[in-house]
Write a protein that holds these residues in place. Structure first.
Motif, short mmCIF file in Angstrom:
data_model
loop_
_atom_site.label_atom_id
_atom_site.label_comp_id
_atom_site.label_asym_id
_atom_site.label_seq_id
_atom_site.Cartn_x
_atom_site.Cartn_y
_atom_site.Cartn_z
N LEU A 556 35.54 46.06 37.38
CA LEU A 556 35.60 44.90 38.28
C LEU A 556 35.02 43.66 37.61
O LEU A 556 35.55 42.55 37.75
CB LEU A 556 34.82 45.19 39.57
CG LEU A 556 35.49 46.08 40.60
CD1 LEU A 556 34.50 46.44 41.71
CD2 LEU A 556 36.71 45.38 41.21
N LEU A 557 33.94 43.86 36.87
CA LEU A 557 33.30 42.75 36.18
C LEU A 557 34.24 42.13 35.15
O LEU A 557 34.27 40.91 34.97
CB LEU A 557 32.02 43.25 35.50
CG LEU A 557 31.18 42.21 34.77
CD1 LEU A 557 30.61 41.19 35.74
CD2 LEU A 557 30.05 42.89 34.00
N ASN A 558 35.00 42.97 34.47
CA ASN A 558 35.88 42.49 33.39
C ASN A 558 37.29 42.13 33.88
O ASN A 558 38.13 41.72 33.07
CB ASN A 558 35.99 43.57 32.31
CG ASN A 558 34.65 43.87 31.66
OD1 ASN A 558 33.80 42.97 31.54
ND2 ASN A 558 34.43 45.11 31.27
N MET A 559 37.54 42.28 35.17
CA MET A 559 38.88 42.02 35.70
C MET A 559 39.20 40.54 35.66
O MET A 559 38.35 39.69 35.91
CB MET A 559 38.97 42.54 37.14
CG MET A 559 40.34 42.40 37.77
SD MET A 559 40.36 43.09 39.45
CE MET A 559 39.24 41.99 40.27
N ASP A 560 40.46 40.24 35.37
CA ASP A 560 40.94 38.86 35.38
C ASP A 560 40.85 38.32 36.81
O ASP A 560 41.37 38.90 37.75
CB ASP A 560 42.40 38.82 34.90
CG ASP A 560 42.89 37.39 34.69
OD1 ASP A 560 42.28 36.46 35.27
OD2 ASP A 560 43.87 37.21 33.96
N ARG A 561 40.14 37.18 36.98
CA ARG A 561 39.93 36.62 38.31
C ARG A 561 41.25 36.28 39.01
O ARG A 561 41.36 36.35 40.23
CB ARG A 561 39.07 35.35 38.22
CG ARG A 561 37.74 35.53 37.50
CD ARG A 561 36.81 36.51 38.20
NE ARG A 561 35.52 36.57 37.56
CZ ARG A 561 35.14 37.50 36.71
NH1 ARG A 561 35.98 38.46 36.36
NH2 ARG A 561 33.93 37.49 36.17
N ARG A 562 42.26 35.93 38.23
CA ARG A 562 43.56 35.58 38.82
C ARG A 562 44.20 36.77 39.50
O ARG A 562 45.03 36.61 40.40
CB ARG A 562 44.49 35.01 37.74
CG ARG A 562 44.04 33.65 37.19
CD ARG A 562 44.81 33.26 35.97
NE ARG A 562 44.53 34.18 34.86
CZ ARG A 562 45.02 34.02 33.62
NH1 ARG A 562 45.80 32.98 33.35
NH2 ARG A 562 44.73 34.88 32.67
#
Length: 790
Positions: A556-562
């Protein structure tokens, strides 16, 4: 009598709110007291109330005696509420956990969902039964526009009262929602002014149960004429009243929770629970389940104090935030300071310490300037400056403590340091091996300090000691320096002494830590409105308790915000485009209710968090913020109830579209207020204006949600446009009574879980507000597409 009918529904909201507050605090003690435990409890609570309201509403029409059902559920709920408290107190012994021991996220989820289920399901079911209680009130039926039979009028496109198909009026449900909201508002005020800190949790529940039973008895005798049943209820009233007179039951339950240790004292304040236990010759203090200090742990308090004071050339004015009652003050006075200011949020901690601790722990209090309040607020308002600021706080395991590890706080502290002043704090670590999660947290805190102070060093070991100064060259600190200072000042310590320092100050370990942090990627600066260090600590905690959860959190931390925004688009496409034509209206309506519920609870959490960040943890004002939300909900539901009766059916979707648009505008307004608070909040006049305005913001959020519910509910419970007119049929709306309420609660349940624990720490407050606006825009588009009558 109408007043007894209304009072019988009023107690539903009041007892639910007080029960919720008690259970939230008690589960926080079991699960280490962080926001995650609150979020999971609130999520579980809302989920099971939604189940009780949504699924069990289909059973209510099968039970003829609604009066006996309603008050039978009130009685059962009162018994189960006390049983729930007892179950919570036995959780740690059942799970085999010692005081202060961490609990895995899956265990926390499962235990919380199971323990709150019985009472909350009953609360949800009661909401669906309450309209029948109101329906039997003659005064209400004569004073209210109350549709029970509907057929189409040949001269208009609207429906008019007649003797066709029997239909439960949505007005009944909307009125129950309003009365329950008033009860919930009253419950929060009653708990704050009469319960929290004055009565223990068991006494609080006994007295609220006694009040609920007394109202039930009055209704059964005066209105329902059920004297025999009332006599049976009398027995429970007497039982609850007598049990509430003694503190002994709660003391016994606490002793079970802290086995095998001896409980010396347990008391509740408005801030939480303070418990002192004894294990052999050591006394340990816990605040809402979090270990504060042990009298035998002299090493921790020496490390908290001495490295910073030894590093400073002449520490005369010292500020200690937290930890002083654990004898850190005694260590400070070895340097003969001129002034020592000690800030402790909860005065009950000091009172309990004075009552229990040995004299050597209490002696320094008499010559110390003791301040009861929020440490950050004190730093902002004080006109004093200090040589050293020591944080005697735990690591940022929750958002409240994280406020003392942000860039904004460090800037405020820097402004109150004298030239050459030092700020210091301690973070748990491991001496031999620093894993990725520990390195990320430490690197984040170091980067945050380096954004403010010119000189930052970390002394590695079993604990990492952070020292920061804007003018003092801390990089020159080495073993010889500390040995010379110990000798020069003749400091007599048990641990931080000449022999200890030879092993503790290790240049090789310091260089190795620098290299490890240099290789750590992805660590961000910790900010007030983006509390990322809290999330890093959350990941570290998960690594210890549940590696699988840790992997999910890292992803979740590394997930693309888009990707979040794309996911929202796909959800609305699935809800709307893939629905059959007959279901599009229904699904758009339910989605709007669910997502507005999610938005409401999210905004309440965000407003509370922002209030806490900007103005400190002033509990009485925090209660005003929450109470203002409930007051707004009451006002909105009253206005919405009136509008739902006056607006023609084909105009109601347009009304919901307007409400959804108002919510988007309000989210934008909220972001603007936060920005203004950031820029101008330090000025006293502006601060007073913004501080007074925060309760108003939650009131507006509650007003919008309360306004939507009655209108959406009347649309959902609206009868078919061409009912068979002659013979009354079973009421299909009987099964719909709790559906809208259930979707509202389910949306709130999801929002409570993800916003405070995941979305805000990862994205920050402003992107979270943007995501909420985007969600509501999707709801608005869906409602606009189905607004025309079929």
């Amino acid at each position: 009598m109408a007043i007894l009918t209304f009072l019988s529904i009023f107690i539903l909201g009041l007892s639910s709110t007080i029960g919720q507050l008690v259970i939230l605090r008690e589960l926080a003690q079991v699960f280490y007291g962080n926001e995650l435990s609150f979020a999971i409890t609130l999520t579980s609570w809302l989920f099971w109330v939604a189940i009780g309201s949504g699924l069990l509403s289909k059973l209510r029409h099968k039970i003829k005696d609604k009066t006996a059902l309603y008050f039978g559920l009130i009685l059962a709920g009162s018994v189960i509420l006390l049983a729930t408290l007892a179950a919570i107190k036995t959780l740690r012994p059942i799970l085999g956990l010692l005081p202060g021991e961490l609990v895995s996220l899956p265990t926390m989820l499962l235990a919380t969902f199971l323990v709150v289920a019985p009472f909350t399901i009953i609360q949800g079911f009661l909401f669906t039964v309450a309209p029948s209680l109101l329906d039997s009130c003659t005064w209400y039926r004569t004073k209210t526009f109350h549709i029970r039979y509907l057929v189409p009028d040949q001269n208009t496109r609207y429906q008019v009262p007649n003797v066709g198909t029997k239909h439960m009026s949505s007005t009944l449900v909307n009125t129950v929602y309003l009365i329950e909201a008033i009860g919930a508002f009253a419950g929060g005020l009653v708990y704050y002014f009469l319960g929290a800190g004055r009565l223990d949790p068991f006494q609080n529940l006994c007295y609220v149960n006694a009040f609920a039973i007394s109202c039930s008895i009055a209704y059964l005798i005066v209105v329902a004429k059920r004297v025999r049943l009332a006599v049976f209820f009398d027995l429970f009233f007497v039982l609850y009243f007598l049990l509430g007179l003694s503190h002994e039951p709660y003391q016994k339950l606490t002793e079970i929770a802290y086995r095998p240790f001896k409980v010396l004292e347990t008391r509740d304040s408005v801030y939480g629970n303070i418990t002192a236990i004894q294990a052999e010759d050591s006394i340990s203090f816990y605040e809402t389940g979090v270990h504060l200090f042990s009298t035998a742990d002299r090493l921790s308090r020496e490390e908290t104090v001495h490295f910073a004071l030894l590093a400073h050339p002449n520490p005369k004015d010292i500020l200690l935030i937290g930890g002083g009652i654990g004898s850190s003050l005694s260590e400070i006075y070895k340097y003969n300071p001129e002034t020592v200011h000690y800030v402790e949020l909860d005065s009950l901690l000091i009172e309990t310490g004075i009552k229990i601790l040995p004299a050597q722990f209490l002696a320094p209090l008499g010559k110390t300037a003791l301040i009861h309040g929020d440490g950050r607020y004190f730093i902002e308002k004080t006109d004093k400056s200090f040589d050293c600021i020591l944080l005697g706080l735990p690591e940022p395991y929750n958002l409240q403590i994280n406020r003392f590890f942000t860039e904004e706080f460090f800037r405020e502290a820097k402004a109150k340091l004298k030239p050459g002043g030092i700020i210091s704090f301690v973070i748990a670590s491991s001496e031999g091996y620093l894993n990725k999660e520990q390195a990320r947290l430490i690197h984040s805190l170091k980067k945050t300090l380096e954004n403010v102070f010119a000189h930052v060093v970390i002394l590695p070991g079993e604990t990492n000691i952070f020292l920061a100064s804007d003018t003092l060259p801390l990089e020159k600190l080495n073993l010889e320096f500390f040995l010379a200072r110990i000798e020069e000042r003749k400091i007599d310590n048990k641990f931080v002494n000449v022999n200890f320092l030879r092993g503790r100050i290790n240049q090789f370990a310091m260089d190795r830590l620098k290299e490890r942090l240099a290789k750590t990627e992805g660590a961000s600066v910790n900010k007030d409105l983006k509390p990322i260090s809290y999330y890093y600590d959350f990941i570290l905690w998960s690594e210890i308790t549940s590696p699988y959860v840790k992997k999910a959190l890292v992803k979740l931390l590394n997930m693309d915000r888009r990707l979040l925004f794309v996911t929202v688009v796909l959800i609305f496409m699935a809800l709307f485009l893939l629905s059959p034509p007959k279901l599009k209206k229904k699904r758009a309506l339910l989605a709007a209710v669910g997502f507005l519920g999610l938005t409401e609870i999210s905004l309440e959490i965000i407003i509370l968090l922002a209030f806490q960040i900007f103005y400190g943890f002033v509990y009485s004002q925090m209660i005003l913020v929450i109470a203002a939300y409930m007051l707004g909900l009451v006002g909105g539901s009253a206005a919405g109830r009136s509008l739902s009766e006056k607006i023609p059916p084909d105009k109601k979707y347009s009304s919901l579209i307007i409400i959804q648009g108002v919510m988007i505008i309000f989210i934008a307004l909220l972001a603007a207020v936060f920005k203004l608070s950031e820029f101008y909040g330090t000025h006293s006049a502006a601060r007073d204006i913004f501080q007074a305005g925060f309760p108003l913001l939650t009131a507006i959020a509650g007003l919008i949600g309360g306004l939507q519910f009655p209108i959406a509910n009347s649309l959902y419970m609206e009868p078919p446009s061409n009912p068979a007119a002659q013979e009354p049929k079973p009421d299909p709306s009987e099964k719909k009574v709790g559906t809208i309420y259930a979707y509202d609660l389910l949306g709130s349940s999801v929002g409570a879980l993800i916003v405070s624990t995941l979305v805000v720490p990862i994205l920050g407050i402003y992107p979270t507000l943007g995501l909420l606006a985007f969600i509501n825009a999707g709801c608005l588009i869906s409602l606009f597409a189905v607004r025309k009558p079929a």
